[in-house]
Design a protein around this motif. Structure first.
Motif, PDB file in Angstrom:
ATOM      1  N   MET A  51       0.800  -1.223   0.000  1.00  0.00           N
ATOM      2  CA  MET A  51       0.000   0.000   0.000  1.00  0.00           C
ATOM      3  C   MET A  51       0.837   1.280   0.000  1.00  0.00           C
ATOM      4  SD  MET A  51      -3.566  -0.196   2.100  1.00  0.00           S
ATOM      5  CE  MET A  51      -5.091  -0.552   1.196  1.00  0.00           C
ATOM      6  N   PRO A  52       1.775   1.444   0.932  1.00  0.00           N
ATOM      7  CA  PRO A  52       2.575   2.682   0.925  1.00  0.00           C
ATOM      8  C   PRO A  52       3.316   2.886  -0.396  1.00  0.00           C
ATOM      9  CG  PRO A  52       2.819   1.561   3.011  1.00  0.00           C
ATOM     10  CD  PRO A  52       2.092   0.608   2.108  1.00  0.00           C
ATOM     11  N   LEU A  53       3.859   1.808  -0.958  1.00  0.00           N
ATOM     12  CA  LEU A  53       4.551   1.891  -2.245  1.00  0.00           C
ATOM     13  C   LEU A  53       3.586   2.300  -3.356  1.00  0.00           C
ATOM     14  CD1 LEU A  53       6.989   1.319  -4.120  1.00  0.00           C
ATOM     15  CD2 LEU A  53       6.204  -1.064  -4.201  1.00  0.00           C
ATOM     16  N   PHE A  54       2.426   1.685  -3.387  1.00  0.00           N
ATOM     17  CA  PHE A  54       1.410   1.969  -4.396  1.00  0.00           C
ATOM     18  C   PHE A  54       1.042   3.452  -4.397  1.00  0.00           C
ATOM     19  CE2 PHE A  54      -3.134   2.464  -5.393  1.00  0.00           C
ATOM     20  CZ  PHE A  54      -3.189   1.915  -6.672  1.00  0.00           C
ATOM     21  N   TYR A  55       0.798   3.997  -3.217  1.00  0.00           N
ATOM     22  CA  TYR A  55       0.410   5.406  -3.119  1.00  0.00           C
ATOM     23  C   TYR A  55       1.578   6.336  -3.442  1.00  0.00           C
ATOM     24  CZ  TYR A  55      -3.850   3.683  -0.906  1.00  0.00           C
ATOM     25  OH  TYR A  55      -5.036   3.032  -0.653  1.00  0.00           O
ATOM     26  N   ALA A  56       2.764   5.982  -2.964  1.00  0.00           N
ATOM     27  CA  ALA A  56       3.934   6.851  -3.204  1.00  0.00           C
ATOM     28  C   ALA A  56       4.210   7.013  -4.691  1.00  0.00           C
ATOM     29  CB  ALA A  56       5.158   6.272  -2.507  1.00  0.00           C
ATOM     30  N   LEU A  57       4.070   5.945  -5.460  1.00  0.00           N
ATOM     31  CA  LEU A  57       4.326   6.008  -6.898  1.00  0.00           C
ATOM     32  C   LEU A  57       3.263   6.812  -7.635  1.00  0.00           C
ATOM     33  CD1 LEU A  57       5.586   2.373  -7.627  1.00  0.00           C
ATOM     34  CD2 LEU A  57       6.934   4.480  -7.488  1.00  0.00           C
ATOM     35  N   ARG A  58       2.180   7.109  -6.950  1.00  0.00           N
ATOM     36  CA  ARG A  58       1.117   7.928  -7.542  1.00  0.00           C
ATOM     37  C   ARG A  58       1.110   9.337  -6.975  1.00  0.00           C
ATOM     38  NH1 ARG A  58       0.580   2.998  -8.161  1.00  0.00           N
ATOM     39  NH2 ARG A  58      -0.626   2.021  -9.847  1.00  0.00           N
ATOM     40  N   GLY A  59       2.206   9.695  -6.338  1.00  0.00           N
ATOM     41  CA  GLY A  59       2.363  11.052  -5.852  1.00  0.00           C
ATOM     42  C   GLY A  59       1.625  11.345  -4.569  1.00  0.00           C
ATOM     43  N   LYS A  60       1.179  10.284  -3.870  1.00  0.00           N
ATOM     44  CA  LYS A  60       0.475  10.486  -2.608  1.00  0.00           C
ATOM     45  C   LYS A  60       1.361  10.057  -1.444  1.00  0.00           C
ATOM     46  CE  LYS A  60      -4.183  10.188  -4.511  1.00  0.00           C
ATOM     47  NZ  LYS A  60      -5.550   9.639  -4.336  1.00  0.00           N
ATOM     48  N   ARG A  61       0.924  10.380  -0.247  1.00  0.00           N
ATOM     49  CA  ARG A  61       1.737  10.098   0.934  1.00  0.00           C
ATOM     50  C   ARG A  61       1.133   9.001   1.792  1.00  0.00           C
ATOM     51  NH1 ARG A  61       2.307  15.011   4.511  1.00  0.00           N
ATOM     52  NH2 ARG A  61       3.939  13.734   5.475  1.00  0.00           N
TER      53      ARG A  61
END
Length: 388
Positions: free
Chosen positions: A230-240
């Motif tokens: 989850m954290p990786l998925f969001y980070a790659l989409r510019g989210k935190r």
């Protein structure tokens, strides 16, 4: 060939030292540059939430878990409870159904997964029944602190925050050498995550307690786990993905090495893909600190299994080169010997315990790799009884 041996010796040695010493030290130094940056909270933000508990044959703990979550300090009209039973064959479903009928004032639902495919699949299926704005996920054997939901929600202060992880507190840290080593690991890792969160984004969460917007939920492959994906998925989409360590879940660590070893093997069921899951991570201009965080906190740690083997073998071949290589080889052999001393003598020495625990962690990575290569990696596992 000597040059080749030296290259792989130093690269492997760097990976090991950076993963275990270099990155933790560097992140604390970087954290000092951002010491004025604090986690923002808005306690007036109280959206509708669903607390999801995934359970497979959890008859020993599910009643305590249900009693725990209905006592959470959050507006009763804004919270729902969902147990996703992953094809339980014991009394789990019966206990949940009875609890639901005995507590009609609480919105408790039971979702029964027909075919066992693991925790992530159960979450994927059950999430489709959720109608609240936010989704909080927690393990069946974790007890949530009363204000944990308020804390998680208070941390969603901007639209770019897609994920908030709570803090896992080990309640039986002093029960055994194994649980003490695991507790020490979590204490150290929590401090690193707090700094990563404060600066930009964390690289992994923990399954005991975390939250996301329902609309942002993604159906991950069942072999994956939300903790790392989850954290990786969001980070790659510019989210935190951030950490609010005032949101606390209490849990037991494995008290015997077999339980903790099995858990670590399960955690490494997709380790090869996690080393560098997406080349985009290397784009420091786009992902800024996340590129640095992931390399140090994840990539290097996921390479420990092969790095230790390569550094040992290359070192053995370099012994004739100089006294330096003789000393480094002897030091490595001594390190592993001390782990054996711990096994044979059952010593309570904390340093021997940490060395032994570290070696167990690396061996678990090897088992994870073996399971992947032989097709034995699976999305479900047998729970550790000493954690219940």
């Amino acid at each position: 060939m000597e040059l080749f041996y030296k290259i792989i010796f130093y690269i492997s040695g760097f990976i090991i030292i950076w993963a275990m010493i270099g990155y933790p030290v560097s992140i604390k130094m970087i954290g000092k540059l951002y010491k004025k940056r604090k986690l923002k909270k808005d306690y007036s933000f109280q959206p509708t939430v669903t607390v999801m508990v995934v359970a497979h044959n959890e008859e020993k703990v599910i009643l305590d878990k249900l009693r725990n979550i209905i006592e959470l300090n959050y507006p009763k009209d804004k919270i729902e409870f969902l147990v996703a039973s992953d094809n339980s064959t014991d009394k789990t479903n019966e206990i949940v159904s009875q609890f639901k009928s005995e507590n009609p004032d609480y919105k408790v639902k039971l979702y029964e997964v027909k075919t066992r495919k693991g925790k992530t699949n159960a979450q994927n299926e059950a999430q489709k029944t959720v109608s609240t704005d936010y989704l909080i996920m927690t393990d069946a054997n974790s007890l949530m602190e009363r204000n944990s939901v308020k804390e998680l929600m208070a941390a969603f202060t901007s639209v770019d925050i897609a994920y908030v992880s709570g803090r896992l507190s080990i309640v039986n840290q002093n029960a055994s050498d194994v649980s003490n080593a695991e507790g020490s690991y979590w204490d150290s890792d929590m401090s690193i995550r707090e700094i990563e969160s404060r600066i930009q984004t964390i690289t992994a969460g923990n399954g005991a307690l975390y939250a996301c917007r329902t609309k942002d939920y993604y159906d991950f492959n069942p072999i994956q786990s939300h903790d790392s994906s989850m954290p990786l998925f969001y980070a790659l989409r510019g989210k935190r993905a951030i950490a609010n360590h005032d949101a606390i879940a209490y849990e037991k660590a494995g008290e015997i090495v077999e339980d903790e070893f099995g858990r670590k093997v399960r955690m490494n069921r997709i380790i090869l893909k996690q080393i560098l899951p997406d080349l985009k991570i290397l784009n420091i201009f786009k992902y800024r600190w996340f590129s640095y965080f992931y390399f140090g906190h994840r990539t290097c740690r996921y390479l420990l299994w092969i790095s230790h083997l390569v550094v040992l073998l290359s070192n053995a071949l370099l012994i004739p080169e100089s006294l330096f290589y003789s000393i480094t080889f002897t030091s490595q052999v001594l390190f592993y010997f001390l782990a054996l001393v711990k096994i044979i003598t059952k010593s309570k020495n904390k340093y021997l315990t940490l060395i032994y625990y570290y070696c167990v962690t690396v061996i678990a990575q090897w088992f994870g790799v073996y399971n992947i290569l032989t097709g034995k990696a699976k999305p479900f596992w047998e729970k550790a009884e000493s954690t219940r």
